[in-house]
Design an enzyme around this catalytic site. Structure first.
Site, PDB file in Angstrom:
ATOM      1  N   GLY B  10       0.713  -1.394   0.022  1.00 32.79           N
ATOM      2  CA  GLY B  10      -0.040  -0.006  -0.009  1.00 32.79           C
ATOM      3  C   GLY B  10       0.687   1.294  -0.042  1.00 32.79           C
ATOM      4  O   GLY B  10       2.264   1.397  -0.027  1.00 32.79           O
ATOM      5  N   TYR B  11       0.295   2.248   0.249  1.00 33.06           N
ATOM      6  CA  TYR B  11       0.823   3.719   0.008  1.00 33.06           C
ATOM      7  C   TYR B  11       1.784   3.991   1.237  1.00 33.06           C
ATOM      8  O   TYR B  11       2.777   4.469   1.305  1.00 33.06           O
ATOM      9  CB  TYR B  11       0.008   4.739  -0.382  1.00 33.06           C
ATOM     10  N   CYS B 146      -4.227  10.608   9.756  1.00 34.82           N
ATOM     11  CA  CYS B 146      -3.530  11.991   9.074  1.00 34.82           C
ATOM     12  C   CYS B 146      -4.275  13.134   9.547  1.00 34.82           C
ATOM     13  O   CYS B 146      -3.599  14.249   9.841  1.00 34.82           O
ATOM     14  CB  CYS B 146      -3.382  11.635   7.475  1.00 34.82           C
ATOM     15  N   ASN B 307       0.311  13.461   4.115  1.00 31.57           N
ATOM     16  CA  ASN B 307      -0.506  12.331   4.913  1.00 31.57           C
ATOM     17  C   ASN B 307       0.437  10.869   5.031  1.00 31.57           C
ATOM     18  O   ASN B 307       0.130  10.377   5.794  1.00 31.57           O
ATOM     19  CB  ASN B 307      -1.984  12.084   4.085  1.00 31.57           C
TER      20      ASN B 307
END
Lengths: 340, 340, 340, 340
Positions: B10-11, B146, B307
């Site tokens: 994932g990011y 975030c 974020n």
């Protein structure tokens, strides 16, 4: 019906030219520019290539017209406005010069005396949703600011129906075209692209117009985000009594049922659940949405529009259509694009 | 010091890999992925080409590590978390699973029972600015969301200093990476590009974290705007007594003077006067700004961060640095770019 | 005149609906969708809110219409196409199914046998600039691909006038809407935003159409860049004899003087000197430009269009207007926006 | 080691400051600006807040330094360059002033006599991949243009290995930061956003550098696309004999195996198959890819880089590292972000 656009080299001015070139009841006779006299209008507005052969006229050469739409950027002196008023049966002013009716409020918000304070009271508010009847006979119209239009349309029904109380909170987000065709360093692409720039954290001139229209104090901020066209306001207000989303929907529907350019958008499914300016570029719609936080006695009102259209040129044309008794949607039929 | 990233496709997971590959005190030994076991990590994170030859491990094959950072997207069952806790001396959890300490609040905000409610109280809040001392010895850390991190850092000093009262208003704007690497139709570029999408007009799960941290009710909205990385919050609060911008600056400076990753940004000149996430991509800074509307007894607090960094992976690494006694900025020195 | 759009949930399909809803000579009776039968058309195309109450029909329920426009994404089998042909007097096909007239070329470029090869020769090329006379009586029209249309319009005059020779080079740049409403991971905003992605470095299916139209070999590449709508091609060709920019301008002007939707744009001043898709969104124009490198015996040809308009739906409507004897610009009058 | 940046208010200058502030072997002593003398460097480069307290020095006050990096925008006169040469043991010039070695070529491409033609031959090409040995002892270095660097790295191996012949075609795409911090109307966000602007359809000054480096004629075009940072070149060349992709891969791998900042990227799977500048922002990599069109005897070479890094400041620092015997990657370790 011969029309002139005063200040046609800017972004609002160019949009006026686009709309009037395609308008079924208007002959656009003159477009002025201080800097570009003699050059082709399509040399700065390339979307008009093939649609018009007009060249810019120097403002001093403006002759008599049935309607003059004023889209110059800055406050002009009293003599200049008098000159315009002499040359046109109907003046539709898109500058900020005549948006406030009270000279004292003008001083407070613009930091200077108005050059012709007697004129302030003579302009009709250019917002069909609240002043349609007056607009039918108004020879002088002042079109509100883009963020003010969005906020007034978002909050107006709630205020009118007595649902909210106290200070109204307005957070505006805007694309870069709102800064006009002469923006400076802050408008350079490398600085402006992809930003979220709170350029007005605590107050904005458009707040004065919202206060004037709604009779409530306004706490406003404005943020530039990545877009060329588009304004969105997210507003909050305290409720006077418990309010449900059903109440809100009923209020908006009642106020806007007959409006050709206001759509109530507040859905629980789909990708576009609340108003988004993205799909409004080039259209004259103002989409209005809402939500309730009942446990906090707060309601949220949202509106989106194209700042150059319903927030400027399109709204002006709508006012003109009303004034001259044409179908209100003449020249404003474009639906907007998806995707875009 | 051997580290593992659980959920590295994932990011947030990819950002953890980037930071740990370059970390002077950590050997990144394992990166897991449910779907991509056996494939190279740089096949999904192309910025890592040449920097690592790691391949993804199946989660079931996770062995013993000194620290495990959990970046899987969804709530996992109790057994899975127990398995992770067994395999690591220190667990830093970047999911939403252990952000709320009260099981009842969890049910209220997530709509389901927590699978292992006894665990909730055992995680330390992963926010160095408020929990640095506890983090020095914490074996279980839960990194906040975030938007929550941004709002807590923006409003925290004002609450701590007793300057504000009542419901706090938080208007969050976010880039698309916050939706993760598996976003659906709404994340398709043609739909998401250039938008201002109020996907949470009246409430967001991160509000629960802000309420837990600050002890005030929160009226929150969230809007997706055009950016890949970046969160900005614009917050408003009513003041308990008249507050000037000088008061605000003093409060922020005092609270954040020694913080390596919080900068107070509120200027009256220049292009970047208030916090903007644009210039923070890849950096671990949270910039905090403010403004006062004294005539309305309202203050505005603004914060911006990346974020995936201070809003996730960077913050987790900062917590890890504190826990293991390394310099707090280790691996987090990147300053961000201008322009970008 | 009753019309149907087959496959109205996609981007080309939605654009057809938008154009036909506003078309003065057409009644849009049916819009089909395989997945969304029964749902409102404006639930996926939010720009149409207030403009149509149509709901999607299942394809199997398609009845008899005067004209059917086919905008489904994939190659359908012979039976399906036969069903469509039975139900419509005129079929305008926007898929890639009938763009190549030679079954062998189809196999070579699509990697599979055409399911109904006998049909291939029965469709007229849907490009008014080259096939206007045939289109006046064509009951089956195949609209070319967006990049092919741009390249054929850019290079066509040079080929027709015998100015160029040998292999033609075509570098296409495209926005994300060209990938359709069902693009996968590569179309996720976080991956697609701000990119320059050479997804076809050495060849693209549209090259086959260009070769078929122009009779020259084509070396093509395609790059996705940041835009939702828009295709631009930059083409190069070797000249057979020395060619000046004056020669080029004369060639383009002669070929396109009477074309309502092709504008020759090649200027030495101003911001928009060569064709740019940015200002064409929503319009049916294809702007065509050029330049010469005389010392290298090379000419450059450039074209820009909106891939959903002149590159798809708009071009299809233009063909329909020709076929039914209506003014060629009916329903296609939108000029495009500036700025945008 | 004391360093100065001459012209630190621009984008390349700001990037040099960022790199040198974080460089382990350099003390950045002086940053000059003609316009901003006395103001803080972080007032125009907000990413540097907290990282430096430097203020801009007037250029006339430049003292003696071990290395001076010249990032002023325009051609300066001979006296100014002489002044710089006096004040520094090593000069690394990032302007276009000394990129061409032949005074006649300078006149041809810049349209004016060089003010100090004798200097032209005294600067070493600042491209480590082709001039590393010379750079170890060079006291004067001229860093190539961003597009030239990309094209030379893309095409260099093919030329060196004798795989290609004849005129090389270079199609460059660039972000807005390449226009610098003083771009005019064309750089205004509303005009520049989302565009594909062929600002150089038939030739560009960087072509002269490519021709000088590779010894082939170059047909070049340049297009501005939506990005702030980033340059990509898509090049084509005719092959002298049949060439497969395997041949191409072998050539690139052999030339670049030991290069710390060139990665060969040409994949058949994944989202990032060819070089994309998007993931290179802030990094010093130049990614290089390729493809073959064997049936046309053409090969395609692609390169991507961050124009302010490997296309400017990063490349300059790499040259400086080589010149002073430091590890070549010092200060250049940032990997780039994904997603971004």
């Amino acid at each position: 019906m011969r029309a002139a656009v005063l200040g046609g080299a800017g972004y609002i001015g160019g949009e006026l030219v686009r709309l009037l070139v395609g308008h079924p009841h208007v002959q656009l006779a003159t477009v002025t520019s201080t800097r570009l006299g003699g050059r082709r209008v399509d040399s700065v507005h390339p979307n008009l290539r093939g649609a018009t052969d007009l060249t810019f006229t120097a403002p001093a050469d403006l002759g008599r017209h049935d309607v003059v739409l004023v889209a110059t950027p800055h406050l002009r002196d009293a003599a200049e406005m008098a000159g315009v008023l002499e040359r046109a049966a109907v003046v539709i002013d898109l500058t900020a010069d005549h948006r406030l009716t009270d000279p004292a409020a003008y001083v407070r918000h613009y930091g200077t005396e108005h050059p012709a304070p007697d004129l302030l009271g003579t302009f009709c508010r250019g917002l069909p949703e609240s002043h349609r009847e007056q607009l039918r006979t108004a020879d002088r119209v002042s079109v509100p600011g883009c963020m003010a239009t969005a906020a007034i349309l978002a909050l107006g029904p709630l205020v009118a129906d007595g649902l909210v109380d106290g200070t109204l909170s307005v957070d505006a987000r805007t694309g870069s075209s709102g800064s006009g065709a002469t923006s400076g360093d802050a408008g350079r692409h490398a600085e402006r692209a992809g930003t979220m720039r709170v350029f007005a954290p605590a107050g904005h001139r458009h707040a004065a117009e919202i206060e004037q229209a709604l009779g409530h104090q306004v706490a406003m901020s404005a943020t530039g985000v990545e877009a060329v066209r588009g304004v969105q306001v997210l507003c909050r207000a305290a409720t006077r009594a418990p309010v449900t989303e059903r109440d809100l929907r009923a209020s908006y529907r009642r106020h806007y049922a007959a409006e050709p350019f206001v759509r109530v958008v507040a859905r629980s499914r789909g990708l576009y659940r609340q108003p988004e300016p993205k799909i409004l570029s080039g259209s004259n719609f103002c989409d209005v949405g809402f939500a309730a936080l009942p446990e906090l006695d707060i309601v949220v009102a949202i509106a989106a529009l194209d700042n150059l259209m319903k927030g400027g040129a399109g709204n002006a044309v709508q006012c003109m259509n009303i004034r001259f008794g044409w179908p209100e949607t003449s020249g404003l039929e474009f639906l907007g694009l998806h995707p875009v």
